[in-house]
Design an enzyme around this catalytic site. Sequence first.
Site, PDB file in Angstrom:
ATOM      1  N   GLY A 246      35.188  54.925  35.430  1.00 26.58           N
ATOM      2  CA  GLY A 246      34.663  56.339  35.687  1.00 26.58           C
ATOM      3  C   GLY A 246      33.099  56.374  35.569  1.00 26.58           C
TER       4      GLY A 246
ATOM      5  CB  SER B 157      41.592  45.501  37.092  1.00 26.44           C
ATOM      6  OG  SER B 157      42.713  45.389  36.255  1.00 26.44           O
TER       7      SER B 157
ATOM      8  CB  ALA C  64      36.764  48.279  42.100  1.00 23.56           C
TER       9      ALA C  64
ATOM     10  CB  THR D 259      38.527  55.197  42.067  1.00 25.11           C
ATOM     11  OG1 THR D 259      38.371  55.103  40.715  1.00 25.11           O
ATOM     12  CG2 THR D 259      39.910  55.549  42.129  1.00 25.11           C
TER      13      THR D 259
ATOM     14  CG  ASP E 153      42.757  55.437  37.115  1.00 28.22           C
ATOM     15  OD1 ASP E 153      43.983  55.002  36.974  1.00 28.22           O
ATOM     16  OD2 ASP E 153      41.782  54.850  37.068  1.00 28.22           O
TER      17      ASP E 153
ATOM     18  CB  SER F 298      46.674  49.576  34.104  1.00 30.55           C
ATOM     19  OG  SER F 298      45.872  48.841  34.609  1.00 30.55           O
TER      20      SER F 298
ATOM     21  CE  LYS G 116      38.979  56.100  35.591  1.00 36.82           C
ATOM     22  NZ  LYS G 116      39.666  54.800  35.786  1.00 36.82           N
TER      23      LYS G 116
END
Length: 493
Positions: free
Chosen positions: A167, A193, A195, A197, A255, A263, A287
């Site tokens: 975020g 991971s 991307a 968002t 998300d 995750s 976020k």
Amino acid sequence: MGIDTHQEPVVYMRRDCHVATSEGFNAMSRIRVNTAQTSIIATLVLVCSDLLSHQQAGLSEAAWRLLHCPVDGESAWFHHAQPVDSMSQVRGKLYGHRLTAASAKNIITDIRAGRYSDIQLAAYVTACAGDRLNLDETIAITQAMVASGEHFDWGIDQVLDKHCVGGLPGNRTTPIVVAIVAANGLVMPKTSSRAITSPAGTADTMEVLTNVNLSFDLMREVVQKEGACLAWGGSVSLSPADDMIIRVERALDLDSEGQLVASVISKKVAAGAKQVLLDIPVGPTAKVRSAEKAQRLRQLLESTGRALGLDVRTIITDGSQPVGRGIGPALEARDVLQVLQNDGHAPQDLRDKSLLLAAHLLEMGGKAEVGHGLALAQSTLISGQAWDKFRAICAAQGGLKLIESADFSHCVRATSSGVVAYINNRFIARLASLAGAPNAPTAGMDLHVRLGDDINQGDPLFTLYAEAPGELAYALDFLDGHTDVIRIEREMV
């Protein structure tokens, strides 16, 4: 057929071909495809032209890869796919029923096996959105995700890892932290991971610099040689269902809190980590936007980690503005190298935050007494040991690459004088994404101001970069309708 459908396997047939009519296939049917080598489940698209003959089926790039690149002219067999029984459990969740360990396992197993279409995956993501997963459900999903893929066991009790919940644009501390920690002899097999968002994930940024698509065996080899790696988790099949879910989360711009925890923790367990440091940035446009939500997320992460045998510690950091200057894979990679090389132009905030996180990990790993980790992290960076270790890791993964630049750019300047009072993380990330990041690696944004800066009318606020003029124009069109990206206020006398 050379058609990119991202990760969703798609089969193309003529609407009037004998197989489609005899099997009763409809557009968007889920069908099983068998060749002499393997079998997959794919989505059917019907063609209303002579693009294909009655004897031909076309494959998207994803389907082609999953079928191990069949030879032209090879025979294939097509059948209706079996109904996905676990979808009833997803529907139950949508109507307010709780997931059990068994239902979570059924859902994740079917996702991992490719039985869910993108529409069905979207239903699952929506069912878990927001705070709709409680602790027990989150633990159940996490356990199921770990069981769905490979799992490393390094044979030692001290294996470190870190993660940021995201975020915050440009917050690319991981490569720097891994280099500092590994340079001090600690083991840190870092998988990341892409991307969801944001304009770049750690894997997207590292891919600008080196190969991140490591096989399971190559990742083990790199870690055994250098004590660390910087790899994309999807390439080594660590919690592979997670990457399938992330693809749909990104398309929906969702998300889920519980899915986020599942995750993060599943990837750490699968990578063989024992001690994990988690960064939770908090800010009005991050976020995590409040101290209360940060505390809830902290408890959920630590409790889920404990349930899966991890020592999880969290640190709450400032999420009021982006970290570093670059936002987008190549621009963030440039910032990372400047910090590691002790470049005088390196963004100080990225350097300071990386040192803070590395200090905590060095103390967790027993390399420094509590309160002395920062001094060790600083000396490791200043001496060049971290840069040497980073280069060694990249060499083991395939070599360090040069960073390329975008062909098109546009500088946005202040329309008034005053103090930078507000930076909207979400809009900043959106602008960089509309310019093409992360799919266009050199696209993104350079941020020229920080909160509290005194600026004059005409001073540069940020520069947008794109690989195509259309993408740059697209981002600028968005900017025309969103004037509150960076707020400048006049100082009160």
